[in-house]
Design an enzyme around this catalytic site. Structure first.
Site, PDB file in Angstrom:
ATOM      1  N   PRO A  39       7.233  29.585 -10.313  1.00 48.94           N
ATOM      2  CA  PRO A  39       6.923  30.657 -11.275  1.00 48.94           C
ATOM      3  C   PRO A  39       5.534  30.461 -11.885  1.00 48.94           C
ATOM      4  O   PRO A  39       5.175  29.354 -12.255  1.00 48.94           O
ATOM      5  CB  PRO A  39       8.007  30.501 -12.345  1.00 48.94           C
ATOM      6  CG  PRO A  39       9.056  29.646 -11.749  1.00 48.94           C
ATOM      7  CD  PRO A  39       8.402  28.804 -10.703  1.00 48.94           C
ATOM      8  N   GLU A  40       4.759  31.535 -11.952  1.00 47.40           N
ATOM      9  CA  GLU A  40       3.444  31.508 -12.585  1.00 47.40           C
ATOM     10  C   GLU A  40       3.525  32.321 -13.877  1.00 47.40           C
ATOM     11  O   GLU A  40       4.616  32.734 -14.279  1.00 47.40           O
ATOM     12  CB  GLU A  40       2.390  32.049 -11.613  1.00 47.40           C
ATOM     13  CG  GLU A  40       2.366  31.277 -10.291  1.00 47.40           C
ATOM     14  CD  GLU A  40       1.332  31.803  -9.295  1.00 47.40           C
ATOM     15  OE1 GLU A  40       0.297  32.332  -9.726  1.00 47.40           O
ATOM     16  OE2 GLU A  40       1.575  31.686  -8.083  1.00 47.40           O
ATOM     17  N   HIS A  82      23.799  23.459  -8.792  1.00 48.08           N
ATOM     18  CA  HIS A  82      22.529  23.065  -9.416  1.00 48.08           C
ATOM     19  C   HIS A  82      22.471  23.368 -10.913  1.00 48.08           C
ATOM     20  O   HIS A  82      21.390  23.506 -11.464  1.00 48.08           O
ATOM     21  CB  HIS A  82      21.333  23.721  -8.715  1.00 48.08           C
ATOM     22  CG  HIS A  82      21.442  23.734  -7.223  1.00 48.08           C
ATOM     23  ND1 HIS A  82      21.525  22.578  -6.487  1.00 48.08           N
ATOM     24  CD2 HIS A  82      21.501  24.750  -6.336  1.00 48.08           C
ATOM     25  CE1 HIS A  82      21.615  22.881  -5.207  1.00 48.08           C
ATOM     26  NE2 HIS A  82      21.612  24.199  -5.092  1.00 48.08           N
TER      27      HIS A  82
END
Ligand code: ZN
Length: 274
Positions: free
Chosen positions: A2-3, A92
Site C-alpha cells: 500500500p502507498e 493470518h
C-alpha cells in the site's frame, strides 16, 4: 505494498468506524507486530482507550487516543484492517479490537511485515523525524523542496522518489506513474533534474496521488479498504503493470526495466534514456 492513496483510503475508513469508540477488548496475537514491545503489554495499554482521531503521515497510520498517546501502524506488504459486525476466525489474523458499539476491527497480515507501535504523548513529531520527509498533499511541499532533495544525488530519480525522506508516501506504482506524466526517464540522475522538470515532477506526484485517492487506491494484490472493497486505480494505470501495451500518449509499447531492484515501467519514446 500500500502507498499513500491506499493508506489514505484505509485512514478514511478507520475514521468512520473508530473515532469516538472505546477499545473494550484488545487481542494482539503476533509478537512481530509490536516488537520489540511485548504484544500482551501493548494490548493491556490499549484496553479502555477511546479513539479521538485517525491521522496519516506518508504510509503510516496514526490512531490518536484520549490519553494523548498514538498507535502508529504501518501495513507494509500485506497488512489489512477489516471492520466486521461479527467476529469470525480467518487466516493470518494478527490482532482483534473489540469496539464499544458491538463491532470488531480485525487486523490480518499474511506476510507479517506490518507494525504497530504505541507512541507516548508529545513524542509523535520526534517519531516522524528521520522516518518521513515532506507530506506531498498537505500544501506545504514545493517544487523547490523536491529539487533540493534531488540535487547532488547521482542515484536514479526513480530510486530517489522511493526514498521516504525525499517525499513521504510514494512507492513503486505511483513513482512510475508520476515519472511518465512528467516525461522523465526513471534512470535520470537526481542531480540532472533542473527547475523546470522538478516542477513537472512535483505536480505529477500530486496528480497521481490525488487520482489514486479518488479511486480508493489500487488493488493489485491483497489491498482492500476497511469495508472490504477493492480500489479501482489499477484500471487507470498509464504505465505500471502495462509492459508491452501501448503508451496512452504515443502508442508505442511500454517497457519494463529494473531500477533499485524494483520493476520500473516507462515509455522509451516519451521519456528517452538520459
Ligand atoms: Zn509514449
Amino acid at each position: 505494498m500500500p502507498e499513500l492513496p491506499e493508506v489514505e483510503t484505509v485512514r478514511r475508513g478507520l475514521v468512520k468506524v473508530l473515532v469516538g469508540r472505546e477499545l473494550v477488548g484488545v487481542d494482539i496475537r503476533d509478537g512481530r507486530l509490536t516488537a520489540p514491545a511485548d504484544p500482551t503489554a501493548v494490548a493491556h495499554e490499549l484496553l479502555g482507550a477511546v479513539v479521538t482521531g485517525v491521522g496519516r503521515r506518508g504510509k503510516y497510520l496514526a490512531v490518536a487516543l484520549d490519553d494523548g498517546r498514538t498507535l502508529v501502524c504501518h501495513l507494509r506488504m500485506t497488512g489489512w484492517f477489516h471492520h466486521v459486525s461479527e467476529l469470525s476466525e480467518r487466516p493470518h489474523l494478527r490482532a482483534v479490537f473489540e469496539l464499544d458499539d458491538g463491532t470488531w476491527l480485525l487486523y490480518s497480515d499474511q506476510r507479517r511485515f506490518g507494525t504497530m507501535r504505541l507512541i507516548e504523548a508529545g513524542e509523535l513529531e520526534e517519531h516522524w523525524r528521520g522516518r518521513v520527509g515532506p507530506e506531498p498533499l498537505d500544501g506545504t511541499w514545493t517544487p523547490q523542496m523536491l529539487r533540493a532533495a534531488l540535487a547532488r544525488r547521482t542515484a536514479p530519480v526513480k530510486a530517489l522518489l522511493l526514498d521516504q525522506k525525499v517525499v513521504a508516501g510514494v512507492g513503486n506504482i505511483y513513482a512510475d506513474e508520476a515519472l511518465w506524466i512528467a516525461r522523465i526517464h526513471p534512470l535520470t540522475p537526481g542531480a540532472a533534474i533542473g527547475a523546470v522538470r522538478a516542477r513537472r515532477l512535483h505536480d505529477a506526484v500530486i496528480t497521481v496521488l490525488e487520482r489514486g485517492i479518488r479511486h480508493q487506491g489500487a488493488s493489485i494484490d491483497t489491498y482492500r479498504s476497511v469495508d472490504g472493497q477493492p480500489g479501482s486505480m489499477q484500471e487507470r494505470f498509464a504505465v505500471y503493470d502495462r509492459e508491452g501495451e501501448p503508451c496512452l500518449r504515443c502508442g508505442r509499447p511500454i517497457r519494463k526495466i529494473r531500477v533499485a531492484q524494483r520493476g520500473t515501467h516507462y515509455c522509451p519514446n516519451c521519456t528517452p534514456r538520459p
